[in-house]
Design an enzyme around this catalytic site. Structure first.
Site, PDB file in Angstrom:
ATOM      1  N   LYS A  13       0.811  -1.220   0.000  1.00  0.00           N
ATOM      2  CA  LYS A  13       0.000   0.000   0.000  1.00  0.00           C
ATOM      3  C   LYS A  13       0.848   1.275   0.000  1.00  0.00           C
ATOM      4  O   LYS A  13       0.474   2.255  -0.626  1.00  0.00           O
ATOM      5  CB  LYS A  13      -1.005   0.011   1.151  1.00  0.00           C
ATOM      6  CG  LYS A  13      -0.393   0.115   2.527  1.00  0.00           C
ATOM      7  CD  LYS A  13      -1.480   0.147   3.574  1.00  0.00           C
ATOM      8  CE  LYS A  13      -0.926   0.287   4.988  1.00  0.00           C
ATOM      9  NZ  LYS A  13       0.393  -0.257   5.286  1.00  0.00           N
ATOM     10  N   ARG A  88      -5.758   2.833  11.766  1.00  0.00           N
ATOM     11  CA  ARG A  88      -5.440   1.423  11.905  1.00  0.00           C
ATOM     12  C   ARG A  88      -6.311   0.763  12.966  1.00  0.00           C
ATOM     13  O   ARG A  88      -6.175  -0.429  13.206  1.00  0.00           O
ATOM     14  CB  ARG A  88      -3.978   1.298  12.340  1.00  0.00           C
ATOM     15  CG  ARG A  88      -3.090   0.567  11.350  1.00  0.00           C
ATOM     16  CD  ARG A  88      -1.708   0.572  11.975  1.00  0.00           C
ATOM     17  NE  ARG A  88      -0.763  -0.273  11.338  1.00  0.00           N
ATOM     18  CZ  ARG A  88       0.103   0.137  10.408  1.00  0.00           C
ATOM     19  NH1 ARG A  88       0.061   1.355   9.943  1.00  0.00           N
ATOM     20  NH2 ARG A  88       1.003  -0.702   9.934  1.00  0.00           N
ATOM     21  N   ARG A 167       2.484  -8.876  13.478  1.00  0.00           N
ATOM     22  CA  ARG A 167       1.879  -7.695  12.846  1.00  0.00           C
ATOM     23  C   ARG A 167       0.663  -8.090  12.006  1.00  0.00           C
ATOM     24  O   ARG A 167      -0.319  -7.356  11.945  1.00  0.00           O
ATOM     25  CB  ARG A 167       2.911  -6.971  11.986  1.00  0.00           C
ATOM     26  CG  ARG A 167       3.893  -6.159  12.840  1.00  0.00           C
ATOM     27  CD  ARG A 167       5.158  -5.842  12.106  1.00  0.00           C
ATOM     28  NE  ARG A 167       4.944  -4.948  10.993  1.00  0.00           N
ATOM     29  CZ  ARG A 167       5.738  -4.887   9.929  1.00  0.00           C
ATOM     30  NH1 ARG A 167       6.790  -5.681   9.844  1.00  0.00           N
ATOM     31  NH2 ARG A 167       5.493  -4.043   8.971  1.00  0.00           N
TER      32      ARG A 167
HETATM   33  P1  ADP Z   1       3.510  -1.638   7.788  1.00  0.00           P
HETATM   34  O1  ADP Z   1       2.346  -1.099   7.040  1.00  0.00           O
HETATM   35  O2  ADP Z   1       4.488  -2.300   6.904  1.00  0.00           O
HETATM   36  O3  ADP Z   1       3.161  -2.418   9.016  1.00  0.00           O
HETATM   37  P2  ADP Z   1       4.147   1.010   8.762  1.00  0.00           P
HETATM   38  O4  ADP Z   1       5.374   1.662   8.297  1.00  0.00           O
HETATM   39  O5  ADP Z   1       2.834   1.528   8.288  1.00  0.00           O
HETATM   40  O6  ADP Z   1       4.357  -0.484   8.384  1.00  0.00           O
HETATM   41  O7  ADP Z   1       4.103   0.983  10.372  1.00  0.00           O
HETATM   42  C1  ADP Z   1       5.176   0.511  11.146  1.00  0.00           C
HETATM   43  C2  ADP Z   1       4.800   0.473  12.618  1.00  0.00           C
HETATM   44  O8  ADP Z   1       4.461   1.791  13.065  1.00  0.00           O
HETATM   45  C3  ADP Z   1       3.568  -0.353  12.959  1.00  0.00           C
HETATM   46  O9  ADP Z   1       3.869  -1.709  13.134  1.00  0.00           O
HETATM   47  C4  ADP Z   1       3.100   0.318  14.261  1.00  0.00           C
HETATM   48  O10 ADP Z   1       3.883  -0.081  15.357  1.00  0.00           O
HETATM   49  C5  ADP Z   1       3.395   1.771  13.993  1.00  0.00           C
HETATM   50  N1  ADP Z   1       2.215   2.479  13.400  1.00  0.00           N
HETATM   51  C6  ADP Z   1       2.144   3.033  12.149  1.00  0.00           C
HETATM   52  N2  ADP Z   1       0.939   3.592  11.935  1.00  0.00           N
HETATM   53  C7  ADP Z   1       0.220   3.364  13.061  1.00  0.00           C
HETATM   54  C8  ADP Z   1      -1.110   3.680  13.485  1.00  0.00           C
HETATM   55  N3  ADP Z   1      -1.969   4.336  12.677  1.00  0.00           N
HETATM   56  N4  ADP Z   1      -1.501   3.289  14.727  1.00  0.00           N
HETATM   57  C9  ADP Z   1      -0.670   2.643  15.554  1.00  0.00           C
HETATM   58  N5  ADP Z   1       0.587   2.312  15.234  1.00  0.00           N
HETATM   59  C10 ADP Z   1       1.042   2.665  14.004  1.00  0.00           C
END
Ligand code: ADP
Ligand code: ZN
Length: 212
Positions: A13, A88, A167
């Protein structure tokens, strides 16, 4: 146009959000990138986020909601934005509505868990600008070097196989309910993630209604 990109970690994404952002001239807002930046800079938000991120857990809602609230209020977001990685949780989605932020469309990039686990090992991210790469599907021009800045394309700590599994579990428990949340509001479109990035890109652009 304000968009949300929804999808499991490793669904691609972020890559698609970058394409759409470039094509439509609207800013990509990735909470993952912003949090990694905060961790790197040792800010208070970064310090509280790090342990959650390393474990593959979600960072507490109030931390992320605060970050997003400030970000969507900035000037460059007025023309439109793409939220990548936010909301999320249902609570995050509700808080977005309470902020009065209008969302035009939610694009879900769907990829089966087995495919995701297989892909994650090849994933790389620029340690400076956050650009995303994959050794097989989207390699850097020079090995280990970012194409768009002088940063290094590195593997993320949380891309270790055990962390990926947790995750994915978190995604199904906490984030997947957002599909119902947005489909009840008539805003959800699902794109089937393809093997080739260019194929997913075509389907994504079709879903949004912008020409390739
Ligand atoms: P991916 O989509 O590959 O899991 P991201 O770069 O979007 O990776 O996110 C990495 C980490 O950052 C997540 O595993 C979480 O710990 C944190 N994170 C990112 N966005 C959010 C969110 N909206 N709410 C809570 N934690 C978040
Ligand atoms: Zn870079």
């Amino acid at each position: 146009m304000n968009l949300i990109f929804l999808g499991a970690p490793g669904s691609g994404k972020g890559t698609q959000a970058e394409f759409v952002s470039e094509k439509m001239g609207i800013v990509p807002i990735s909470t993952g990138n912003m949090l990694r930046e905060a961790v790197k800079n040792g800010t208070p938000a970064g310090l509280s986020a790090k342990e959650y991120m390393d474990r593959g857990d979600l960072v507490p809602d109030e931390v992320v909601i605060g970050i997003i609230k400030d970000r969507v209020a900035q000037d460059d977001a007025k023309k439109g934005f793409i939220l990548d990685g936010f909301p999320r949780t249902v609570q995050q989605a509700e808080s977005l509505e309470k902020m009065g932020v209008n969302i035009d469309l939610v694009v879900e990039i769907h990829v089966a868990d087995e495919k995701i686990s297989a892909r994650m090992g090849g994933r790389r991210v620029c340690d400076s600008c956050g650009a995303s790469y994959h050794v097989e599907y989207k390699p850097t021009k020079v090995d280990g070097k970012c194409d768009s800045c002088d940063g290094n394309a590195v593997q993320r700590v949380d891309d270790a196989p055990e962390t990926v599994l947790s995750r994915l579990k978190t995604y199904h428990e906490k984030t997947a309910p957002l599909r119902d949340f947005y489909s009840q509001r008539g805003k959800l479109k699902t794109v089937e993630g393809q093997e080739e990035i260019a194929d997913t890109k075509r389907l994504t652009f079709e879903a949004i209604g912008c020409n390739n």
